[in-house]
Design a protein around this motif. Structure first.
Motif, PDB file in Angstrom:
ATOM      1  N   LEU A 254      35.291  -5.259  34.483  1.00  0.00           N
ATOM      2  CA  LEU A 254      35.955  -5.280  33.180  1.00  0.00           C
ATOM      3  C   LEU A 254      37.230  -6.112  33.202  1.00  0.00           C
ATOM      4  N   GLN A 255      37.801  -6.312  34.382  1.00  0.00           N
ATOM      5  CA  GLN A 255      39.012  -7.131  34.492  1.00  0.00           C
ATOM      6  C   GLN A 255      38.707  -8.625  34.487  1.00  0.00           C
ATOM      7  N   ARG A 256      37.462  -8.993  34.658  1.00  0.00           N
ATOM      8  CA  ARG A 256      37.096 -10.410  34.767  1.00  0.00           C
ATOM      9  C   ARG A 256      37.055 -11.077  33.391  1.00  0.00           C
ATOM     10  N   LYS A 257      37.710 -12.221  33.285  1.00  0.00           N
ATOM     11  CA  LYS A 257      37.746 -12.953  32.021  1.00  0.00           C
ATOM     12  C   LYS A 257      36.450 -13.713  31.754  1.00  0.00           C
ATOM     13  N   ASP A 258      35.618 -13.873  32.791  1.00  0.00           N
ATOM     14  CA  ASP A 258      34.375 -14.618  32.596  1.00  0.00           C
ATOM     15  C   ASP A 258      33.227 -13.713  32.143  1.00  0.00           C
TER      16      ASP A 258
ATOM     17  N   GLN B 252      28.121 -14.689  29.038  1.00  0.00           N
ATOM     18  CA  GLN B 252      28.243 -14.266  30.418  1.00  0.00           C
ATOM     19  C   GLN B 252      28.092 -12.750  30.469  1.00  0.00           C
ATOM     20  N   LEU B 253      27.066 -12.296  31.165  1.00  0.00           N
ATOM     21  CA  LEU B 253      26.682 -10.881  31.174  1.00  0.00           C
ATOM     22  C   LEU B 253      26.967 -10.254  32.538  1.00  0.00           C
ATOM     23  N   ALA B 254      27.356  -8.984  32.513  1.00  0.00           N
ATOM     24  CA  ALA B 254      27.500  -8.214  33.750  1.00  0.00           C
ATOM     25  C   ALA B 254      26.656  -6.954  33.649  1.00  0.00           C
ATOM     26  N   LEU B 255      26.043  -6.575  34.749  1.00  0.00           N
ATOM     27  CA  LEU B 255      25.233  -5.364  34.825  1.00  0.00           C
ATOM     28  C   LEU B 255      26.027  -4.265  35.514  1.00  0.00           C
TER      29      LEU B 255
ATOM     30  N   LYS C 183      23.682 -15.691  30.883  1.00  0.00           N
ATOM     31  CA  LYS C 183      23.845 -15.863  32.326  1.00  0.00           C
ATOM     32  C   LYS C 183      24.445 -14.610  32.925  1.00  0.00           C
ATOM     33  N   LEU C 184      23.883 -14.136  34.026  1.00  0.00           N
ATOM     34  CA  LEU C 184      24.426 -12.991  34.747  1.00  0.00           C
ATOM     35  C   LEU C 184      25.488 -13.477  35.716  1.00  0.00           C
ATOM     36  N   VAL C 185      26.680 -12.843  35.668  1.00  0.00           N
ATOM     37  CA  VAL C 185      27.761 -13.271  36.545  1.00  0.00           C
ATOM     38  C   VAL C 185      28.244 -12.163  37.483  1.00  0.00           C
ATOM     39  N   ALA C 186      27.903 -10.896  37.176  1.00  0.00           N
ATOM     40  CA  ALA C 186      28.439  -9.816  37.999  1.00  0.00           C
ATOM     41  C   ALA C 186      27.546  -8.586  37.933  1.00  0.00           C
ATOM     42  N   VAL C 187      27.572  -7.794  38.997  1.00  0.00           N
ATOM     43  CA  VAL C 187      26.792  -6.560  39.076  1.00  0.00           C
ATOM     44  C   VAL C 187      27.637  -5.484  39.747  1.00  0.00           C
ATOM     45  N   SER C 188      27.566  -4.270  39.199  1.00  0.00           N
ATOM     46  CA  SER C 188      28.227  -3.126  39.812  1.00  0.00           C
ATOM     47  C   SER C 188      27.222  -2.011  40.024  1.00  0.00           C
ATOM     48  N   ASP C 189      27.288  -1.383  41.178  1.00  0.00           N
ATOM     49  CA  ASP C 189      26.438  -0.238  41.479  1.00  0.00           C
ATOM     50  C   ASP C 189      27.082   0.543  42.610  1.00  0.00           C
TER      51      ASP C 189
ATOM     52  N   GLY D  99      22.876  -1.260  48.865  1.00  0.00           N
ATOM     53  CA  GLY D  99      21.580  -1.934  48.918  1.00  0.00           C
ATOM     54  C   GLY D  99      21.203  -2.604  47.602  1.00  0.00           C
ATOM     55  N   ARG D 100      21.596  -2.019  46.492  1.00  0.00           N
ATOM     56  CA  ARG D 100      21.277  -2.631  45.202  1.00  0.00           C
ATOM     57  C   ARG D 100      22.192  -3.825  44.907  1.00  0.00           C
ATOM     58  N   LEU D 101      23.399  -3.787  45.415  1.00  0.00           N
ATOM     59  CA  LEU D 101      24.271  -4.954  45.270  1.00  0.00           C
ATOM     60  C   LEU D 101      23.710  -6.120  46.084  1.00  0.00           C
ATOM     61  N   GLU D 102      23.231  -5.834  47.300  1.00  0.00           N
ATOM     62  CA  GLU D 102      22.625  -6.872  48.122  1.00  0.00           C
ATOM     63  C   GLU D 102      21.368  -7.431  47.461  1.00  0.00           C
ATOM     64  N   HIS D 103      20.558  -6.527  46.889  1.00  0.00           N
ATOM     65  CA  HIS D 103      19.326  -6.990  46.241  1.00  0.00           C
ATOM     66  C   HIS D 103      19.641  -7.807  44.992  1.00  0.00           C
ATOM     67  N   SER D 104      20.719  -7.489  44.316  1.00  0.00           N
ATOM     68  CA  SER D 104      21.104  -8.278  43.143  1.00  0.00           C
ATOM     69  C   SER D 104      21.357  -9.730  43.528  1.00  0.00           C
ATOM     70  N   LYS D 105      21.964  -9.953  44.677  1.00  0.00           N
ATOM     71  CA  LYS D 105      22.170 -11.323  45.155  1.00  0.00           C
ATOM     72  C   LYS D 105      20.835 -11.978  45.517  1.00  0.00           C
ATOM     73  N   GLU D 106      19.901 -11.180  46.074  1.00  0.00           N
ATOM     74  CA  GLU D 106      18.572 -11.720  46.352  1.00  0.00           C
ATOM     75  C   GLU D 106      17.870 -12.141  45.071  1.00  0.00           C
ATOM     76  N   LEU D 107      18.063 -11.366  44.012  1.00  0.00           N
ATOM     77  CA  LEU D 107      17.397 -11.656  42.743  1.00  0.00           C
ATOM     78  C   LEU D 107      18.051 -12.787  41.973  1.00  0.00           C
ATOM     79  N   TRP D 108      19.394 -12.780  41.935  1.00  0.00           N
ATOM     80  CA  TRP D 108      20.103 -13.652  40.983  1.00  0.00           C
ATOM     81  C   TRP D 108      21.091 -14.621  41.626  1.00  0.00           C
ATOM     82  N   GLY D 109      21.140 -14.665  42.941  1.00  0.00           N
ATOM     83  CA  GLY D 109      21.952 -15.683  43.594  1.00  0.00           C
ATOM     84  C   GLY D 109      23.163 -15.139  44.314  1.00  0.00           C
ATOM     85  N   GLU D 110      23.544 -15.822  45.384  1.00  0.00           N
ATOM     86  CA  GLU D 110      24.664 -15.400  46.210  1.00  0.00           C
ATOM     87  C   GLU D 110      26.004 -15.499  45.484  1.00  0.00           C
TER      88      GLU D 110
END
Length: 442
Positions: free
Chosen positions: A94-98, A37-40, A61-67, A71-82
């Motif tokens: 970093l607090q997420r166990k997944d 489980q990867l986060a960007l 699998k991508l599970v999280a994005v920070s920026d 606009g880039r957070l919104e585009h991340s959902k467009e790219l990789w799912g809501e």
């Protein structure tokens, strides 16, 4: 592999080879419970591009994005799912166990803090180059990796490249004899290539977390260009040295097994892009290596042509050239004889000198003919970035060492930043590549 050209007697012809295209171990079949489980963290152009490549590796699998920009957070959902979790605060990721691993592609001045926080939170780390923004970043990077036992890979993908692996084999086999000089350059001739990245129309303190972006940088009023074109200012980036020289250092150190240079001098200036930036758009550097060779580097952001890169290793018996498509070895027999000026002497003296030379160096004939050129090409569509991520994820699964750890990353970035230091001081600078420290000469 020693080819005929490496063992050269007489030399003729060209020989072509295709580099192996076998899949990396990371491309093996992955079970459902073995997914990573990867986060960007940092979803700009590099971050989004890296993530797309990382997700091509099976079992990721991508599970999280920070920026810091909405606009880039919104585009991340467009790219990789809501269902992707998004936030402006990387601490929430970093607090997420997944989350098993994070990909850090922020401005340079944030690399150290986020990587250290991630490792202390039990996350493995893939951190874009250059690893450091300041020399003081390096020891904390290395110590945290050691104390936590987390995997950290630095993102100079050349150390995973089939091309560079082959070049390393060729150099070690004696393909070009004794290495004495390396010349490399990376030139560009586009506005975007010169870091003039696009500023979105909705850029504002409301859509961008400006205080968080600044971090440890000097506190200044909101500036959209600084936020979106950050490489143009040394408060956030590391100039052409940290952006491009570091690739060339990574390749050099990997191929030669060197820990780095001992002496550096650089020159450059803002020759064309006088748009408010405070880092050069032309830079040249010369570096002395304890192994007995010199490295010459160049970047020119307005070269009058297409983007181009060159990497040439010169040895006593030939040259080795690296391109994006492969590696080639060229050999030419060294001219032999008593000297260019022998025909300026009397005929009697010429005869005596030629006889003396023939006696000392009798003609040899092996009866064999060898290639003067060896070319090793990668398959169409080959991606060293994919291989670099595959290496990282395999290390995450197996806990085996990565190909580019924090020590390697510090030595590559530390060597690159010598250019900035020399440029700023207008002086030769010295470096201890083993201890990874600046050496101040009295």
């Amino acid at each position: 592999m020693k080819t005929a050209s490496i063992a050269a007697g007489s030399i003729a012809g060209t020989k072509l080879h295709a580099l192996a295209s076998a899949p990396m171990e990371g491309a093996r079949t992955i079970s459902a419970n073995d997914h990573i489980q990867l986060a960007l963290i940092g979803a700009g152009g590099q971050g989004q591009g890296d993530t797309k490549t990382a997700l091509e590796v099976p079992g990721v699998k991508l599970v999280a994005v920070s920026d810091c920009y909405e606009g880039r957070l919104e585009h991340s959902k467009e790219l990789w799912g809501e269902d992707i979790f998004t936030t402006k605060r990387y601490e929430e990721i970093l607090q997420r166990k997944d989350v098993d691993a994070v990909l850090i592609a922020t401005p340079d001045h944030w690399h150290k803090q986020i990587a250290v926080d991630a490792m202390k939170a039990g996350k493995d780390v893939y951190c874009e180059k250059p690893m450091i923004h300041l020399y003081s970043d390096g020891p904390e990077f290395i110590e945290t990796a050691k104390s936590t036992g987390q995997i950290i890979q630095i993102g100079s993908q050349r150390v995973s490249s089939k091309i560079y692996i082959k070049a390393k084999e060729l150099l070690e086999s004696g393909a070009i004899g004794q290495l004495n000089m390396i010349t490399a350059y990376w030139d560009r001739n586009s506005s975007i290539g010169a870091w003039n990245y696009t500023v979105p129309l909705d850029a504002s303190p409301e859509t961008c977390d400006w205080p968080r972006f600044l971090g440890t940088a000097p506190k200044i009023p909101w500036n959209a260009e600084h936020f979106f074109q950050w490489r143009k200012w040394k408060a956030y980036g590391s100039g052409v040295a940290g952006d491009l020289f570091v690739h060339l250092f990574s390749g050099t150190h990997f191929i030669t097994s060197s820990k780095g240079p001992t002496r550096a001098v650089a020159s450059g200036a803002l020759r064309y892009w006088k748009d408010g930036r405070d880092v050069p758009d032309v830079m040249l550097g010369i570096f002395d290596y304890p192994e007995g060779f010199n490295l010459n580097l160049r970047v020119n952001f307005v070269d009058g042509g297409e983007e181009s890169e060159g990497f040439l290793f010169a040895g006593s018996e030939g040259t080795m050239e690296i391109s994006w498509k492969g590696v080639s070895v060229h050999r030419s027999p060294r001219e032999k004889g008593p000297g260019y000026t022998v025909n300026t002497f009397t005929e009697a003296m010429q005869a005596r000198l030629l006889a003396q030379y023939d006696k000392k160096y009798p003609p040899q004939h092996t009866g064999q003919s060898y290639q003067n050129e060896e070319m090793y090409d990668v398959p169409p569509g080959y991606s060293d970035s994919y291989d670099h991520f595959a290496n990282f994820f395999e290390a995450v699964r197996t806990r085996k060492p990565v190909v580019e750890d924090a020590v390697f990353g510090f030595r590559a970035a530390g060597a690159a930043l010598l250019s900035n230091l020399s440029y700023e001081r207008d002086a030769v600078v010295h470096w201890d590549p083993v201890a990874m420290k600046i050496v101040e000469k009295g």
